[in-house]
Design an enzyme around this catalytic site. Structure first.
Site, PDB file in Angstrom:
ATOM      1  N   GLU A 268     -22.076 -10.847  91.959  1.00 14.84           N
ATOM      2  CA  GLU A 268     -23.455 -11.442  91.480  1.00 14.84           C
ATOM      3  C   GLU A 268     -22.818 -12.486  90.954  1.00 14.84           C
ATOM      4  O   GLU A 268     -22.586 -12.548  89.397  1.00 14.84           O
ATOM      5  CB  GLU A 268     -24.361 -10.390  90.804  1.00 14.84           C
ATOM      6  CG  GLU A 268     -25.774 -11.106  90.667  1.00 14.84           C
ATOM      7  CD  GLU A 268     -26.320 -11.592  89.660  1.00 14.84           C
ATOM      8  OE1 GLU A 268     -26.077 -12.891  89.392  1.00 14.84           O
ATOM      9  OE2 GLU A 268     -26.644 -10.928  88.594  1.00 14.84           O
ATOM     10  N   CYS A 302     -28.730 -16.296  85.343  1.00 10.52           N
ATOM     11  CA  CYS A 302     -28.040 -16.979  86.868  1.00 10.52           C
ATOM     12  C   CYS A 302     -29.453 -17.357  87.709  1.00 10.52           C
ATOM     13  O   CYS A 302     -28.966 -18.053  88.412  1.00 10.52           O
ATOM     14  CB  CYS A 302     -27.228 -15.995  87.433  1.00 10.52           C
ATOM     15  SG  CYS A 302     -26.188 -15.223  86.579  1.00 10.52           S
TER      16      CYS A 302
HETATM   17  C1  SIN Z   1     -31.841 -10.548  86.367  1.00  9.04           C
HETATM   18  O1  SIN Z   1     -32.857 -11.240  86.141  1.00  9.04           O
HETATM   19  O2  SIN Z   1     -31.904  -9.319  86.554  1.00  9.04           O
HETATM   20  C2  SIN Z   1     -30.490 -10.988  85.798  1.00  9.04           C
HETATM   21  C3  SIN Z   1     -30.393 -12.212  85.847  1.00  9.04           C
HETATM   22  C4  SIN Z   1     -28.853 -12.740  85.701  1.00  9.04           C
HETATM   23  O3  SIN Z   1     -27.985 -12.059  86.195  1.00  9.04           O
HETATM   24  O4  SIN Z   1     -28.582 -13.453  84.985  1.00  9.04           O
END
Ligand code: SIN
Length: 497
Positions: A268, A302
């Site tokens: 991710e 993210c």
């Molecule tokens: C999320 O919103 O579950 C995670 C977001 C991220 O990976 O920054």
């Protein structure tokens, strides 16, 4: 006194004494390692005060953790799925019992306001609940051979020992999103939290062990040399799977290390989410959605809206509405009552965001939000909205990861779509329009793994979270998430008579 008892005692006393006022903050809340060269010191980003120490382990420590988690594998995978599920359900209970202390730990090491930390605890625990339920779902099926003569039976086996590398921005949720499906599938794991925020992970794993997870089924390692650690673990044949959340650069290195051993990978990685507001959007919904998509977690996500693209007809009203929301934010320590925006993670982030803002202003962007004084200590960045950002400015191609919004205006919807897709990343996108047809058409043409339609928050345990292009491989959460920790096997049974 055993290490666990000592830890629980420290947790139960020192942290519980911490008041919510700034001067009541404890100096050390989690002391998992003696002061000195073998320790990593954890600082509160709002004050730079030490809030904990964890071991700075080296090769010997990594190998010991890996050997222990590997040895725990056969017994854990041999448990029935109902047993694994029951243990995970008990983890949910124990973690929720400690919700406030977990939330305060998140706030003290990461900085977000405690209400957001509480929401993160709930979100994190939801992954464990989800995978407790998923653990007992049918792991295989029976298919008829279309030509007749044989039966096809599929089964799911645990992939084996997993290396789970979690980021600092959601120290609890990103850890449980990996640990829970791994355990549910019958895998054991070594977890490496970010060096900046390891306290929450240590605490979560300790509490999970208290709830019945075998001591070595999940081992936490912390180190100031993460590159060497992952290189060493990735080369070890006992590690069969790596799940990483973090930058695209580090993801690419890990994929390179995974290749020679054909390891299973879930990545991710970075995002550069566009948020498109069309003229026909409901203004209030668009402002609320953009505020949430940008400011959740102080913009340190993210999936944060990185490029807000607004059509000319609605742009003035939208910018005014969003700026008002930014101006209403209260900066401060996350444990102080009323705080709605904490610090960013460290001094490097303050500098990096400052440079992006400078570059955008040099290229003609207009700062719309009010100037404000920042707290004297800590790593604070003022919430700020830049309007009329040049889409060639660095801020439009770089993850901002902070409380700064970049708004660019457009006239032609096709132009907006082209700008939105003009990035190597493809994690998330957002669309605001009252037209079902436009929403659907735009969402289908956006090159991202996830699209929010008239919503600024898309994270959900039941959703397959993940990206396309350089934003990653694989999915976390949902039923797809457990498959990342399973091998599909197939048995072919002769049925000729
Ligand atoms: C999320 O919103 O579950 C995670 C977001 C991220 O990976 O920054």
């Amino acid at each position: 006194m055993t290490r666990i008892m000592e830890y629980v005692l420290l947790f139960g006393t020192t942290l519980m004494q911490a008041g919510s006022a700034m001067n009541d903050l404890p100096t050390i809340i989690h002391d998992l390692s003696p002061d000195g060269p073998g320790s990593i010191v954890i600082e509160d980003p709002a004050t730079s005060r030490t809030v904990g120490r964890v071991p700075d382990s080296s090769l010997e420590g990594w190998n010991e953790a890996l050997a222990a988690a590997s040895a725990a594998g056969p017994a854990w995978s041999a448990r029935s799925s109902r047993e694994r599920s029951d243990i995970l359900h008990e983890c949910v209970r124990v973690l929720l019992e400690n919700r406030d202390d977990l939330a305060r730990t998140i706030t003290l090491e990461m900085g977000k306001p405690v209400a957001e930390s509480q929401a993160e605890v709930d979100y994190a625990v939801d992954y464990i609940r989800w995978y407790a339920e998923e653990a007992v779902r049918p792991a295989g099926d029976y298919r008829a051979d279309p030509k007749g003569g044989s039966a096809i039976i599929t089964t799911r086996a645990p992939v084996g020992l997993a290396l789970l590398i979690a980021p600092w921005n959601f120290p609890m949720a990103m850890a449980t999103r990996k640990i829970a499906p791994a355990l549910a599938a019958g895998c054991t794991a070594v977890v490496k939290p970010a060096e900046l925020t390891p306290l929450t992970t240590y605490l979560v794993v300790r509490l999970m062990i208290r709830a019945g997870v075998p001591e070595d089924a999940v081992r936490v390692v912390t180190t100031t040399d993460p590159a060497a650690m992952s290189a060493s673990m990735m080369a070890d044949p006992r590690v069969r799977k790596v799940s990483f959340t973090g930058s695209t650069g580090v993801g690419a290195v890990l994929l390179g290390q995974a290749a020679p051993r054909i390891m299973r990978t879930s990545m991710e990685l970075g995002g550069n989410a566009p948020l498109i507001v069309f003229d026909d959007a409901d203004l209030e919904r668009a402002v609320d959605g953009a505020f949430a998509a940008k400011m959740r977690n102080g913009g340190q996500s993210c999936v944060a809206a990185n490029r807000i693209l607004v059509q000319d007809g609605i742009a003035d009203a939208f910018v005014d509405g969003l700026a008002e929301r930014f101006d209403g934010m209260v900066l401060g320590h996350g444990l102080e009552e009323g705080t709605t925006l904490g610090p960013v993670i460290d001094a490097r982030a303050v500098r990096r965001i400052g440079e992006l803002v400078e570059d955008a202003l040099d290229r003609g962007a207009v700062e719309v939000t009010a100037e404000r004084d920042l707290p004297d200590e800590g790593h604070f960045v003022a919430p700020s909205l830049l309007d009329r950002v040049d889409t060639d400015a660095r801020i439009s191609s770089t993850e901002i990861f902070g409380p700064v919004a970049a708004v660019s205006r457009f006239s032609d919807p096709e132009q907006a779509l082209a700008i939105a897709n003009d990035t190597p990343h493809g994690l998330a996108a957002y669309v605001f329009t009252e037209s079902l047809e436009r929403a659907f058409d735009t969402a289908e043409r956006l090159e991202t793994g996830m699209v929010g339609i008239n919503r600024g928050v898309i994270s959900n345990v039941a959703a397959p979270f993940g990206g396309v292009k350089t934003s990653g491989i694989g999915r976390e959460g949902s039923s797809e998430g457990i498959e990342e920790y399973q091998e599909i096997r197939y048995l072919n049974l002769d049925r000729r008579r």
